[in-house]
Design a protein around this motif. Structure first.
Motif, short mmCIF file in Angstrom:
data_model
loop_
_atom_site.label_atom_id
_atom_site.label_comp_id
_atom_site.label_asym_id
_atom_site.label_seq_id
_atom_site.Cartn_x
_atom_site.Cartn_y
_atom_site.Cartn_z
N ASP A 192 3.13 -0.86 -12.46
CA ASP A 192 3.30 0.58 -12.23
C ASP A 192 4.40 1.10 -13.16
O ASP A 192 5.34 0.37 -13.48
CB ASP A 192 3.68 0.82 -10.76
N THR A 201 1.30 5.88 -7.59
CA THR A 201 1.87 4.77 -6.83
C THR A 201 1.26 4.72 -5.43
O THR A 201 0.90 3.64 -4.93
CB THR A 201 3.41 4.93 -6.74
N GLN A 261 9.30 9.64 -6.48
CA GLN A 261 9.54 8.27 -6.95
C GLN A 261 8.30 7.70 -7.59
O GLN A 261 7.23 7.89 -7.11
CB GLN A 261 9.90 7.34 -5.79
MG LIG Z 1 4.97 6.37 -9.10
#
Ligand SMILES: [Mg+2]
Ligand SMILES: Nc1ncnc2c1ncn2[C@@H]1O[C@H](COP(=O)(O)OP(=O)(O)OP(=O)(O)O)[C@@H](O)[C@H]1O
Length: 328
Positions: A150, A71, A328
């Motif tokens: 994503d 990400t 995350q």
């Molecule tokens: Mg990610």
């Protein structure tokens, strides 16, 4: 075991240094590969547009374990290209649109989320194919050259073979669209490979890039360099306890061999040093041990920065139990 003495407020200088640490993106070989490929794709597309030709386009696929830095890499990539690619979603023309794949990742849900990311008020009563027709219209209207999905490994979760095939066909059709082809930028966990490999035509249209695992021997020197780089960015000294091979191996293990987690733990350790000791701080292994304790609530015997036989510790299991982990 903590070295911190809590202070109510941090000086503006310390706050500025910490901001600088968070903003530091360490370029990796996989980032350079993405960068090069995206540059080529943009150039090709611009040339096609100038010549008035519409040909099939290609895209990118970034694969890596959780915490490897997917990400962040895509975010850095779009930031880097914001000068050549119009990336502001509040503007009418937006050449890059990125979104997180929703759960459950049915055709309908993914289509609806994409429409919303395109700023289109989605009414919710259409079926999958009609939604995707609408997506294609919007992609053209907004001038979108690249669509980033994503968490794309979820596109195959809980799906029947038939549903999975229709996901693959839809994704492919975005790049093959004769009116307005849009290149996909898929990022996700290694399961994403299975989805893409299911269809040779899709695989052929995506340049694969993988963020590999760190290696306990080969990556010692680069990891020590990165720790030094962060200390230098914070304008503090790095003690000998964080400048040796054994420390690097402990850090790599604590990060479960993931580049992103290694960088994240280092940022947190340097931040801890600055917050607790100010600009005179000296970065030592104890700061890393304290960060690991904060993240995992691990006792010393289960802390890879303290335990003698750290290789037996499963850092992922403990991360998984820690609701505060920034994964995350
Ligand atoms: Mg990610
Ligand atoms: N190249 C880098 N330089 C500095 N920090 C990085 C870099 N890559 C990743 N990080 C840091 O690593 C952490 C994890 O990265 P990221 O969230 O991008 O991982 P991910 O691969 O997307 O994981 P997930 O599959 O769980 O979503 C973040 O805190 C991020 O800031």
């Amino acid at each position: 075991m903590t070295t911190t003495t809590s202070k109510p407020a941090h000086s503006p200088k310390v706050r500025k240094l910490v901001q600088g640490l968070r903003a530091l993106y360490v370029p990796t070989p996989s980032f350079r590969a993405l960068d090069e490929r995206l540059g080529e794709l943009i150039e090709q597309r611009r040339a096609d547009m100038t010549d008035g030709v519409t040909s099939n386009t290609r895209g990118l696929m970034l694969v890596g374990q959780s915490g490897s830095g997917k990400t962040t890499a895509i975010r850095e990539l779009t930031r880097k290209y914001s000068g050549v690619l119009r990336t502001d979603p509040t503007q009418e023309i937006c050449e890059y649109i990125g979104l997180q794949v929703p759960s459950p990742a049915t055709m309908k849900h993914v289509g609806a989320s994409t429409l919303r990311a395109l700023g289109y008020p989605y009414s919710g009563d259409k079926q999958g194919p009609a939604i995707w027709d609408q997506v294609k219209v919007q992609l053209k209207l907004r001038g979108t050259l690249f669509l980033g999905l994503d968490g794309a490994q979820d596109l195959a979760r809980h799906q029947t073979d038939k549903e999975r095939q229709s996901v693959v066909n839809t994704l492919k059709s975005l790049m093959e669209n004769s009116v307005w082809p849009t290149g996909l930028i898929l990022s996700g966990m290694p399961d994403l490979k299975k989805i893409v490999n299911q269809d040779p035509q899709l695989a052929r249209r995506l340049y694969p890039v993988e963020i590999g695992r760190l290696h306990g021997i080969r990556d010692v020197a680069p990891v020590l360099n990165i720790v030094q780089k962060y200390a230098a960015r914070a304008e503090i000294e790095a003690l000998a306890s964080v400048r040796n091979e054994f420390f690097a191996q402990r850090l790599i293990h604590a990060a479960d061999y993931q580049f992103g987690l290694m960088a994240e733990i280092t940022v947190q350790a340097v931040t801890k040093a600055l917050f607790s000791e100010g600009t005179e701080a000296k970065l030592g292994i104890q700061h890393f041990a304290d960060v690991y304790h904060d993240r995992n609530a691990a006792i010393d015997a289960m802390n890879p920065f303290i335990a003698e036989d750290f290789a037996r510790i499963n850092p992922r299991l403990i991360f998984g139990d820690d609701p505060g982990a920034e994964d995350q």
